[in-house]
Write an enzyme that holds these catalytic residues in place. Structure first.
Site, short mmCIF file in Angstrom:
data_model
loop_
_atom_site.label_atom_id
_atom_site.label_comp_id
_atom_site.label_asym_id
_atom_site.label_seq_id
_atom_site.Cartn_x
_atom_site.Cartn_y
_atom_site.Cartn_z
N ASN A 51 0.91 -1.24 -0.04
CA ASN A 51 0.04 -0.18 -0.10
C ASN A 51 0.94 1.51 -0.16
O ASN A 51 1.95 1.25 0.72
CB ASN A 51 -1.12 0.04 1.30
N GLU A 53 0.30 5.39 0.52
CA GLU A 53 -0.78 6.26 1.15
C GLU A 53 -0.32 7.50 0.72
O GLU A 53 1.02 7.65 0.15
CB GLU A 53 -0.65 6.33 2.86
N ALA A 55 -1.19 12.09 1.44
CA ALA A 55 -1.74 12.78 2.37
C ALA A 55 -3.07 13.41 1.89
O ALA A 55 -3.89 13.61 2.75
CB ALA A 55 -0.83 14.21 2.73
N TYR A 57 -5.91 11.59 1.32
CA TYR A 57 -6.22 10.00 1.52
C TYR A 57 -6.90 9.46 0.14
O TYR A 57 -6.64 8.11 -0.13
CB TYR A 57 -7.16 9.89 2.47
N CYS A 62 -4.03 0.86 -2.73
CA CYS A 62 -3.75 -0.32 -1.88
C CYS A 62 -2.92 -1.49 -2.27
O CYS A 62 -2.50 -1.23 -3.63
CB CYS A 62 -5.28 -1.34 -1.95
N GLU A 64 -3.00 -4.72 -3.36
CA GLU A 64 -3.60 -5.31 -4.46
C GLU A 64 -3.85 -4.64 -5.89
O GLU A 64 -3.20 -4.81 -6.91
CB GLU A 64 -4.93 -5.83 -4.29
#
Length: 148
Positions: A51, A53, A55, A57, A62, A64
């Site tokens: 994953n 990430e 800021a 969001y 992810c 996968e």
């Protein structure tokens, strides 16, 4: 469960190990929840993702989805199995079992339909590995065949 025979325990264990290793490369400074995915391809190769990430969001990716993007940006082969694990940094697979989120189920369905497979999905956690077919995680899925 599905009547289709399972892959060997050795294949499952190797794929779970690859997913745990992928989780260690996650970029998750906000949730501190590292997820790793490993996809076993028909030719025996393994494609991993972690994953990522952001800021903002909604722009996060992810594990996968990262792995599927790698497949679709290269050679497209059938996906035979998917392993998913997650947890705190360095503790993937030691907490609550992780399954693909709804978005990832749809993303995995796309690559499965392109390859004509219904991959095994192994979900790791402290209570052991749950084995399902993708069609069990996403019944009545919408995909490329629906657009013809």
């Amino acid at each position: 469960m599905n009547d289709t025979p399972s892959l060997s325990d050795g294949a499952r264990d190797a794929l779970m190990t690859a997913a745990r290793e992928a989780a260690s490369a996650a970029y998750a400074p906000y949730s501190r929840f590292h997820v790793g995915a490993a996809l076993l391809m028909a030719d025996g190769s393994v494609v991993t993702g972690a994953n990522v990430e952001n800021a903002s969001y909604g722009l996060s990716l992810c594990a996968e989805t990262v792995a599927v993007a790698k497949i679709l940006s290269g050679t497209r082969l059938a996906v035979e199995a998917v392993a998913v694990t997650g947890g705190a940094p360095g503790e993937a697979g030691q907490g609550t079992r992780v399954t693909p989120c709804g978005r990832c189920r749809q993303v995995l369905n796309e690559i499965a339909q392109v390859g004509g497979t219904d991959p095994l999905v192994w979900c790791d956690g402290a209570e052991g590995v749950l084995e399902l077919r993708l069609s069990q995680l996403l019944p009545h899925a919408f995909g490329p065949a629906n657009l013809l």
